[in-house]
Scaffold this motif. Structure first.
Motif, short mmCIF file in Angstrom:
data_model
loop_
_atom_site.label_atom_id
_atom_site.label_comp_id
_atom_site.label_asym_id
_atom_site.label_seq_id
_atom_site.Cartn_x
_atom_site.Cartn_y
_atom_site.Cartn_z
N ALA A 1 0.83 -1.21 0.00
CA ALA A 1 0.00 0.00 0.00
C ALA A 1 0.86 1.26 0.00
CB ALA A 1 -0.93 -0.01 1.21
N ASP A 2 1.99 1.20 0.69
CA ASP A 2 2.88 2.37 0.74
C ASP A 2 3.49 2.65 -0.64
OD1 ASP A 2 4.14 4.42 2.29
OD2 ASP A 2 6.00 3.31 2.12
N PHE A 3 3.82 1.59 -1.37
CA PHE A 3 4.42 1.77 -2.70
C PHE A 3 3.39 2.18 -3.74
CE2 PHE A 3 7.37 -1.15 -0.59
CZ PHE A 3 8.59 -0.54 -0.86
N LEU A 4 2.12 1.90 -3.49
CA LEU A 4 1.07 2.24 -4.45
C LEU A 4 0.50 3.63 -4.22
CD1 LEU A 4 -0.82 -1.17 -4.54
CD2 LEU A 4 0.57 -0.19 -6.35
N SER A 5 0.96 4.32 -3.20
CA SER A 5 0.48 5.67 -2.90
C SER A 5 1.34 6.69 -3.63
CB SER A 5 0.52 5.95 -1.40
OG SER A 5 -0.27 5.01 -0.69
N SER A 6 0.68 7.68 -4.24
CA SER A 6 1.43 8.73 -4.94
C SER A 6 2.09 9.68 -3.95
CB SER A 6 0.49 9.51 -5.87
OG SER A 6 -0.58 10.08 -5.14
N ARG A 7 1.52 9.81 -2.76
CA ARG A 7 2.10 10.65 -1.70
C ARG A 7 2.19 9.83 -0.43
NH1 ARG A 7 -1.28 16.11 -1.48
NH2 ARG A 7 0.45 16.66 -0.11
N PRO A 8 3.29 9.09 -0.23
CA PRO A 8 3.39 8.18 0.92
C PRO A 8 3.26 8.89 2.27
CG PRO A 8 5.14 7.77 -0.67
CD PRO A 8 4.48 9.04 -1.09
N HIS A 9 3.60 10.18 2.34
CA HIS A 9 3.57 10.89 3.62
C HIS A 9 2.32 11.75 3.77
CE1 HIS A 9 7.68 9.55 4.17
NE2 HIS A 9 8.03 10.13 3.03
N ALA A 10 1.30 11.47 2.97
CA ALA A 10 0.05 12.24 3.05
C ALA A 10 -0.68 11.94 4.36
CB ALA A 10 -0.84 11.93 1.86
N LEU A 11 -1.58 12.84 4.71
CA LEU A 11 -2.31 12.72 5.97
C LEU A 11 -3.19 11.47 6.00
CD1 LEU A 11 -3.32 13.98 8.68
CD2 LEU A 11 -5.06 15.15 7.33
N ILE A 12 -3.80 11.14 4.88
CA ILE A 12 -4.78 10.06 4.83
C ILE A 12 -4.32 9.00 3.83
CG2 ILE A 12 -6.24 10.99 2.97
CD1 ILE A 12 -8.65 10.20 4.77
N LYS A 13 -4.77 7.80 4.02
CA LYS A 13 -4.37 6.70 3.13
C LYS A 13 -4.91 6.95 1.72
CE LYS A 13 -8.39 3.77 4.04
NZ LYS A 13 -8.87 2.47 4.52
N GLN A 14 -4.28 6.32 0.75
CA GLN A 14 -4.68 6.47 -0.65
C GLN A 14 -4.99 5.13 -1.32
OE1 GLN A 14 -1.63 9.19 -2.52
NE2 GLN A 14 -1.10 9.42 -0.36
N VAL A 15 -5.09 4.09 -0.50
CA VAL A 15 -5.38 2.76 -1.00
C VAL A 15 -6.52 2.18 -0.17
CG1 VAL A 15 -4.48 0.45 -1.44
CG2 VAL A 15 -3.00 2.43 -1.73
#
Length: 476
Positions: free
Chosen positions: A207-221
């Motif tokens: 999930a971390d590798f699939l996020s465009s912004r790994p350090h964003a406030l909210i999850k992206q997956v």
């Protein structure tokens, strides 16, 4: 490296790649005079099945040495020829024995892996009163079969990848051809292939590798443990990722409104589903904002409280030695400690700990004049509200602390500034070209029919526009 066709040399080369003591071999000879040798990994190979499907049929073998001829004699449904030494070593470690013999530069890989499976049962994180109760387990093949059983179409594509230098974990990329946007599918596949890590113990690593912004406030997956939810998201145009060894499936692109929804919303009348979603939203907002507004009102804006409530609170906090901000921080810290301890302690001890923390510790602290009764009530309501949207607990707990700190420094202005910063972060975040805050930013009236408000299924004739599906119509 390739096989040489000489059994002793090939066996020595494989043992050099696999020096572990649990890599064993077994020699036997066929009636036709061919000497065979099986190389297998003892803990993960079904030896009884190996004897039944391979050894017993070959004891009476009188044919030639070609791999096709030997393979025809075997009764195994999983059988393939291979000549690459590294690939053969990987198969042995996966539990599939390798059959070697002289005079052939190919070996046979036999599928007799020993499988330890948990029963397919209702997942603890997605409990539903109505609807299917099956949940994913830790075997990727079982999970793909659960998906296949629900989507009986040739458009369902499942592509397998191996990720992890040492774990060699199977990852299944699932999507509906013609429904999922091809650019999104290839973008996800490219990110998966770019992962260079020792091992993938769980899908959360990916999930971390699939996020465009790994350090964003909210999850992206998105995540789910239920095959029915997973298939419903595939039908909307999303792409799914199943990881061997993990019961949690990933779905992309992810929309924030997904976590306000539940599978049960589609088994009840739309009005009831809408009411339930509003309750979840209210619970989440109350969990984040109640402690902050309480502290801001005490420090800066007492007139936010009604007069009678203000008199009650004033009487409760009169002898409290701590400032409102420090008091609320300490109560929240105690709540977090109790929560972590109750989750990780044995089941019955955890229940007793919760009772002790909630009743004995809270009541004693109030009577001793360390904490006020309103602070305990506010934190208790906030703690309950967090679990109204369980998939966002991590995010809402961090935002609650952020809002509380801003309220203690700047009061209601701090809360407004923090809210504006969070909204900016949410609206600026997108993954694979899909905005996180869709269908509200940007606004899409069609997608709003199944966001916080739930319309009748008959009005949802098109797939969500935000997911960029090339096949928009799903109902005639």
């Amino acid at each position: 490296m390739k096989l040489s066709g000489k059994m002793e040399e090939d066996f020595a080369a494989l043992k050099e790649l696999l020096p572990a003591e649990d890599i064993l071999s077994f020699d036997f000879a066929a009636e036709g005079g061919i000497a065979f040798r099986i190389l297998y990994c003892d803990p993960v190979t079904d030896k009884e099945l190996l004897g039944t499907l391979v050894v017993r049929p070959l004891l009476h073998y009188r044919g030639g040495r070609r791999a096709e001829e030997v393979g025809e004699k075997l009764a195994s449904p999983e059988l393939r020829a291979c000549s690459d030494l590294n690939e053969l070593a990987g198969e042995v470690l996966a539990g599939n024995p390798v059959l070697l013999w002289d005079g052939m530069d190919e070996a046979l890989v036999v599928g007799t892996k020993k499988v330890f499976l948990r029963a397919v049962m209702e997942p603890p994180t997605n409990v539903a009163v109505k609807g299917p109760r099956e949940g994913f387990i830790e075997d990727v093949k079982v999970n793909t079969s659960l998906v296949r059983r629900r989507l009986k179409t040739g458009e369902l594509k499942i592509e397998f990848l191996k990720i992890g230098r040492r774990s060699q974990t199977f990852v299944a990329l699932c999507y509906l051809e013609g429904t999922a946007e091809e650019a999104v599918v290839r973008g996800i596949e490219q990110r998966l292939k770019a992962v260079d890590i020792d091992g993938i113990p769980d899908s959360s690593y990916l999930a971390d590798f699939l996020s465009s912004r790994p350090h964003a406030l909210i999850k992206q997956v998105g995540t789910t443990e239920k095959p029915d939810i997973f298939c419903a998201k595939l039908l909307e145009g999303r792409v799914g990722v199943l990881v061997d060894g993990s019961p949690i499936a990933l779905t992309l692109p992810y929309l924030l409104t997904e976590d306000l929804q539940s599978a049960e919303d589609y088994f009840v009348p739309p009005l009831r589903a809408t009411l339930t979603r509003l309750v979840r939203l209210f619970g989440m907002l109350a969990a984040m904002y109640l402690p902050a507004f309480y502290v801001a009102a005490q420090l800066f804006k007492l007139q936010l409280f009604p007069l009678k409530l203000l008199l009650t609170i004033a009487g409760s906090i009169r002898d409290i030695p701590l400032s409102p901000s420090l008091e609320m921080l300490l109560v929240l810290l105690i709540l977090e400690i109790l929560n972590e301890a109750s989750i990780r302690m044995p089941k019955y001890v955890g229940m007793a700990l919760s009772v002790v923390g909630a009743l004995v510790l809270g009541e004693t602290a109030v009577r001793a004049g360390i904490f006020s009764t309103p602070a305990i009530i506010i934190v208790a309501l906030s703690g309950i509200g967090l679990y109204a949207v369980p998939d966002l607990i991590e995010t809402t707990s961090v935002m609650r602390l952020f809002l509380l700190l801003m309220a203690g420094i700047l009061g209601t202005y701090g809360i407004l500034l923090a809210t504006a910063a969070v909204l900016y972060e949410l609206t600026a975040t997108e993954n694979f070209g899909v905005p996180l805050m869709a269908p509200f930013a940007p606004a899409d009236p069609h997608d709003m029919k199944d966001s916080i408000v739930k319309f009748s299924l008959r009005s949802l004739k098109e797939r969500p526009h935000a997911l960029l599906s090339p096949n928009k119509r799903r109902m005639k």
